[in-house]
Write a protein that holds these residues in place. Structure first.
Motif, PDB file in Angstrom:
ATOM      1  N   GLU B 255       9.402  -2.673   0.798  1.00  0.00           N
ATOM      2  CA  GLU B 255       8.719  -1.424   1.125  1.00  0.00           C
ATOM      3  C   GLU B 255       8.503  -0.654  -0.171  1.00  0.00           C
ATOM      4  OE1 GLU B 255      10.649   1.184   3.899  1.00  0.00           O
ATOM      5  OE2 GLU B 255       8.825   2.359   4.180  1.00  0.00           O
ATOM      6  N   MET B 256       7.223  -0.517  -0.585  1.00  0.00           N
ATOM      7  CA  MET B 256       6.903   0.211  -1.808  1.00  0.00           C
ATOM      8  C   MET B 256       6.553   1.633  -1.394  1.00  0.00           C
ATOM      9  SD  MET B 256       4.791  -2.740  -3.857  1.00  0.00           S
ATOM     10  CE  MET B 256       5.371  -2.193  -5.463  1.00  0.00           C
ATOM     11  N   ARG B 257       7.588   2.479  -1.360  1.00  0.00           N
ATOM     12  CA  ARG B 257       7.390   3.803  -0.752  1.00  0.00           C
ATOM     13  C   ARG B 257       6.494   4.716  -1.569  1.00  0.00           C
ATOM     14  NH1 ARG B 257      13.488   5.371   0.648  1.00  0.00           N
ATOM     15  NH2 ARG B 257      13.652   4.727  -1.525  1.00  0.00           N
ATOM     16  N   MET B 285      -0.131  -6.252 -11.156  1.00  0.00           N
ATOM     17  CA  MET B 285       0.572  -6.739 -12.356  1.00  0.00           C
ATOM     18  C   MET B 285       1.025  -8.176 -12.130  1.00  0.00           C
ATOM     19  SD  MET B 285       3.985  -7.294 -13.189  1.00  0.00           S
ATOM     20  CE  MET B 285       5.199  -6.077 -12.708  1.00  0.00           C
ATOM     21  N   ALA B 286       1.384  -8.504 -10.880  1.00  0.00           N
ATOM     22  CA  ALA B 286       1.627  -9.885 -10.459  1.00  0.00           C
ATOM     23  C   ALA B 286       0.949 -10.060  -9.100  1.00  0.00           C
ATOM     24  CB  ALA B 286       3.115 -10.169 -10.350  1.00  0.00           C
ATOM     25  N   THR B 287       0.552 -11.301  -8.801  1.00  0.00           N
ATOM     26  CA  THR B 287      -0.190 -11.575  -7.559  1.00  0.00           C
ATOM     27  C   THR B 287       0.525 -11.057  -6.317  1.00  0.00           C
ATOM     28  OG1 THR B 287       0.882 -13.724  -7.554  1.00  0.00           O
ATOM     29  CG2 THR B 287      -1.373 -13.631  -8.429  1.00  0.00           C
ATOM     30  N   ILE B 288       1.853 -11.221  -6.273  1.00  0.00           N
ATOM     31  CA  ILE B 288       2.612 -10.787  -5.092  1.00  0.00           C
ATOM     32  C   ILE B 288       2.425  -9.295  -4.843  1.00  0.00           C
ATOM     33  CG2 ILE B 288       4.748 -10.477  -6.459  1.00  0.00           C
ATOM     34  CD1 ILE B 288       4.568 -11.520  -2.736  1.00  0.00           C
ATOM     35  N   LEU B 294      -1.149  -4.081  -0.403  1.00  0.00           N
ATOM     36  CA  LEU B 294      -2.094  -3.997   0.719  1.00  0.00           C
ATOM     37  C   LEU B 294      -1.358  -3.699   2.027  1.00  0.00           C
ATOM     38  CD1 LEU B 294      -4.606  -6.880  -0.121  1.00  0.00           C
ATOM     39  CD2 LEU B 294      -5.108  -4.421  -0.038  1.00  0.00           C
ATOM     40  N   GLU B 295      -0.152  -4.270   2.168  1.00  0.00           N
ATOM     41  CA  GLU B 295       0.635  -3.995   3.374  1.00  0.00           C
ATOM     42  C   GLU B 295       1.177  -2.575   3.356  1.00  0.00           C
ATOM     43  OE1 GLU B 295       3.572  -7.071   3.870  1.00  0.00           O
ATOM     44  OE2 GLU B 295       2.031  -8.650   3.925  1.00  0.00           O
ATOM     45  N   ASN B 296       1.706  -2.168   2.209  1.00  0.00           N
ATOM     46  CA  ASN B 296       2.287  -0.826   2.138  1.00  0.00           C
ATOM     47  C   ASN B 296       1.236   0.279   2.238  1.00  0.00           C
ATOM     48  OD1 ASN B 296       5.378  -0.737   1.641  1.00  0.00           O
ATOM     49  ND2 ASN B 296       4.650  -2.514   0.502  1.00  0.00           N
ATOM     50  N   MET B 297       0.011  -0.036   1.819  1.00  0.00           N
ATOM     51  CA  MET B 297      -1.073   0.940   1.958  1.00  0.00           C
ATOM     52  C   MET B 297      -1.507   1.077   3.410  1.00  0.00           C
ATOM     53  SD  MET B 297      -3.451  -0.169  -1.257  1.00  0.00           S
ATOM     54  CE  MET B 297      -3.110   0.399  -2.920  1.00  0.00           C
ATOM     55  N   GLY B 298      -1.224   0.059   4.222  1.00  0.00           N
ATOM     56  CA  GLY B 298      -1.569   0.107   5.637  1.00  0.00           C
ATOM     57  C   GLY B 298      -2.816  -0.673   6.004  1.00  0.00           C
ATOM     58  N   PHE B 299      -3.360  -1.458   5.071  1.00  0.00           N
ATOM     59  CA  PHE B 299      -4.548  -2.252   5.397  1.00  0.00           C
ATOM     60  C   PHE B 299      -4.204  -3.424   6.322  1.00  0.00           C
ATOM     61  CE2 PHE B 299      -6.062  -0.289   1.405  1.00  0.00           C
ATOM     62  CZ  PHE B 299      -7.233   0.260   1.888  1.00  0.00           C
ATOM     63  N   TRP B 306      -0.734 -11.707   3.158  1.00  0.00           N
ATOM     64  CA  TRP B 306      -0.837 -12.951   2.386  1.00  0.00           C
ATOM     65  C   TRP B 306      -2.041 -13.776   2.827  1.00  0.00           C
ATOM     66  CZ3 TRP B 306      -0.543 -17.501   5.155  1.00  0.00           C
ATOM     67  CH2 TRP B 306       0.064 -17.446   6.413  1.00  0.00           C
ATOM     68  N   ARG B 307      -2.527 -13.517   4.056  1.00  0.00           N
ATOM     69  CA  ARG B 307      -3.700 -14.261   4.534  1.00  0.00           C
ATOM     70  C   ARG B 307      -4.999 -13.790   3.875  1.00  0.00           C
ATOM     71  NH1 ARG B 307      -1.946 -16.597   9.385  1.00  0.00           N
ATOM     72  NH2 ARG B 307      -0.140 -15.520  10.242  1.00  0.00           N
ATOM     73  N   ALA B 308      -5.003 -12.541   3.376  1.00  0.00           N
ATOM     74  CA  ALA B 308      -6.255 -11.864   3.013  1.00  0.00           C
ATOM     75  C   ALA B 308      -7.075 -12.635   1.973  1.00  0.00           C
ATOM     76  CB  ALA B 308      -5.961 -10.449   2.535  1.00  0.00           C
ATOM     77  N   ALA B 309      -6.436 -13.005   0.845  1.00  0.00           N
ATOM     78  CA  ALA B 309      -7.195 -13.711  -0.198  1.00  0.00           C
ATOM     79  C   ALA B 309      -7.525 -15.131   0.249  1.00  0.00           C
ATOM     80  CB  ALA B 309      -6.412 -13.725  -1.510  1.00  0.00           C
ATOM     81  N   MET B 310      -6.598 -15.756   0.995  1.00  0.00           N
ATOM     82  CA  MET B 310      -6.837 -17.125   1.474  1.00  0.00           C
ATOM     83  C   MET B 310      -8.060 -17.206   2.368  1.00  0.00           C
ATOM     84  SD  MET B 310      -3.008 -18.517   2.362  1.00  0.00           S
ATOM     85  CE  MET B 310      -3.415 -20.254   2.347  1.00  0.00           C
ATOM     86  N   GLU B 311      -8.230 -16.164   3.211  1.00  0.00           N
ATOM     87  CA  GLU B 311      -9.342 -16.153   4.171  1.00  0.00           C
ATOM     88  C   GLU B 311     -10.612 -15.576   3.564  1.00  0.00           C
ATOM     89  OE1 GLU B 311      -9.095 -17.446   7.138  1.00  0.00           O
ATOM     90  OE2 GLU B 311      -6.909 -17.626   7.427  1.00  0.00           O
TER      91      GLU B 311
END
Lengths: 108, 387
Positions: B255-257, B285-288, B294-299, B306-311
């Motif tokens: 959780e990146m608060r 700064m790193a792919t992870i 993206l998750e912590n922003m709420g997208f 993790w699916r986002a770039a793959m799809e």
């Protein structure tokens, strides 16, 4: 076996290592306690390109403890096969927390 | 929100990469002049400079004063802002605040860093300066923190390196279409897996390079701005937030608060929801970190990004283009420049001037997040086309 001296906030009970000047709850009233329980490895990595002054491969981990909401970053210096979820003792050695196996090892 | 509104009216940027023949001040001046030449009649009331460590890199103090001198600025409001790798976001906040408060009507915000003349080890030592003294004693660095978080994410959600590889491939694709990116070469999944492991499970291809470069934006009070441009990019939301300084004090390491809270506050200020945002520049700064942010922003829900770039969802032609500039990964990360370069990319995209990598949609809102340290101190901006 091992123990680690940590700082605990007298107001909210949160534990810290390394110590703080003021707790996030606002209190400045702390006491110290020896943490005499093993923790559990939450995550770990082996660093192949460490900073100047460190020899690769360098293993670091974060372990979680059941008391005081405490997690601690430390090093795995021994030649142990440790993985996420393993129970570890934490001791301070030259200002760095070092983890060693708590099960199947000595002095559980 | 009532009161004075702030817009970006012009932009400038050097190419990011290795500039052996240029010093920090050359880079800052080049980006500044490009932004000023873009709108030559526009007055500049203030100069705010974002640089992390000019002292350690080049033995310079007071880079803002030196730059003001070189640019012939006199009787201006001039100062430097520093927030490690999030310096650019903090400088944009300073510029926005100076205008919104009525102190000045226009601010040239310029960020830069000159890094490549130092070795990787020297760079690592300079960058590690913000890490807590105890954490540093263990031998951890910001890149190895990314490895700890990647391991944790992989264990929790049952993935391997493949989604990370896709983030790298996607951001290099974007970089290949950005003439100002450090890396303008596409990479394949094979290239990713061939790169050596830096800190398990992360490889060279998971990380941003070390770069030189500078970026600038000219901010102006909206009523004034409309006399100089018909395409002001409004900054309708802006906020900052911090997390614990010692990383292991965080209740949930994924959780990146600071990221989450700065995004929430900036969106609330803009009166927007996350679903209104159709373009994002973030701090990979790193792919992870692209996935976690993206998750912590709420997208995306936790464990799903993790699916986002793959799809292909986050590709420039996808439903939510992320890091169309190439991100830190391919565009490069001259530290003080990065947050300002995010505003540059968003503006270029909203103007429809991003060339080959131009997004296909016309979003009503865009977002950038500039992060200092390992999620220590984040600044988020929400942008809207002002036409």
């Amino acid at each position: 076996m091992g123990s680690l001296r940590i700082q605990v906030c007298r107001s909210c009970g949160r534990g810290y290592y390394p110590p703080k000047i003021r707790c996030s709850c606002g209190s400045r009233d702390f006491y110290e306690v020896e943490l005499r329980e093993p923790g559990r490895i939450v995550t770990l990595t082996t660093i192949y390109v460490p900073p100047i002054g460190f020899e690769p491969p360098l293993r670091v981990a974060i372990a979680e403890f059941s008391k005081h909401g405490l997690k601690v970053l430390g090093r795995i210096d021994g030649d142990y096969d440790l993985k996420v979820g393993d129970r570890v003792w934490a001791v301070e050695n030259n200002g760095v927390v070092v983890f060693s196996p708590a099960e199947g090892g000595e002095g559980e | 929100m009532a009161g004075r509104r702030v817009a970006i009216v012009s932009i400038g940027m050097t190419r990011f990469g290795k500039h052996p023949d240029k010093k920090l001040l050359d880079l800052l001046a080049e980006a500044s002049l490009e932004a000023m030449d873009d709108l030559p009649e526009a007055p500049v009331d203030s100069l705010i400079v974002s640089v992390m460590s000019p002292g350690l890199y080049e033995g310079i103090t007071g880079p803002a004063n030196i730059l003001a001198g070189l640019l012939g600025f006199e009787d201006k409001l001039v100062y430097r802002v520093e927030n490690t790798s999030g310096s650019g976001g903090a400088a944009l906040m300073a510029g926005w605040t100076a205008i919104a408060s009525g102190v000045v009507d226009s601010v040239l915000v310029v960020g830069g860093e000159k890094m490549t003349h130092k070795s990787t080890a020297e760079n690592a030592a300079i960058i590690a300066g913000l890490v807590n003294e105890y954490e540093r004693r263990t031998g951890i660095t910001l890149p190895s923190y990314a490895a700890l978080i990647a391991r944790h994410y992989m264990d929790r959600y049952g993935i391997d390196n493949e989604p990370l590889a896709h983030v790298a491939v996607k951001n290099h694709l974007h970089g290949s279409m950005n003439p100002k990116a450090h890396f303008q070469k596409r990479i394949t999944l094979e290239d990713y897996y061939r790169s050596r492991v830096v800190a398990e499970p992360l490889r060279v291809m998971d990380y941003t390079p070390i770069s030189d470069g500078a970026a600038a934006v000219l901010l102006m009070e909206l009523d004034k701005a409309l006399s100089y441009t018909s395409k002001p990019v409004l900054i309708t939301g802006i906020s900052g937030s911090t997390d614990t300084h010692v990383v292991h004090e965080r209740p949930d390491l994924l959780e990146m608060r600071a990221v989450k809270n700065s995004v929430e506050k900036a969106l609330r200020m803009a009166g927007k929801s996350i679903r209104d945002v159709g373009l994002v520049e973030l701090h990979d700064m790193a792919t992870i970190l692209e996935i976690a942010q993206l998750e912590n922003m709420g997208f995306y829900p936790r464990g799903e990004a993790w699916r986002a770039a793959m799809e292909g969802w986050t590709r420039y032609d996808g439903e939510l283009p992320v890091n169309t500039s190439g991100g830190l990964k391919a565009k490069g990360h001259p530290i003080g420049a990065t947050g300002v370069a995010q505003a540059y990319e968003i503006t270029l995209q909203l103007w429809g001037q991003a060339g080959e990598r131009q997004i296909k949609s016309q979003p009503t809102a865009a977002l950038s997040m500039s992060m200092g340290g390992f999620g220590h101190n984040a600044f988020t901006l929400v942008y809207e086309p002002g036409w």
